[in-house]
Design a protein around this motif. Structure first.
Motif: not given
Length: 78
Positions: A10-13, A40-45, A75-76
């Motif tokens: 599963t790809t999340t944009v 910040d969101a990229y660091r968390s993800a 991606e998950e």
């Protein structure tokens, strides 16, 4: 007997959209806020600690007709 594996990805944009109405474009302050939130969101993800530089290709900036879009994908695998 078949010899294979299968997976579902599963790809999340993740997108931050800054309005950029003509003829003025997007204000730098609003682009900066969106950029900071995206970092910040990229660091968390991706579990990147604060103080560690992000990869040069971590975030992408796209011009749209009436906006600047900042994004990254995750991606998950299930």
């Amino acid at each position: 007997m078949a010899d294979y594996t299968t997976e579902t990805v599963t790809t999340t944009v993740h997108r931050w959209i800054v309005p950029a109405a003509q003829p003025w474009g997007a204000p730098t302050g609003e682009v900066g806020k969106a950029w900071s939130a995206a970092q910040d969101a990229y660091r968390s993800a991706h579990a990147v600690p604060v103080g560690t530089a992000l990869p040069d290709d971590a975030l992408r900036f796209y011009p749209e007709d009436d906006a600047i879009v900042i994004s990254f994908t995750t991606e998950e695998t299930r």
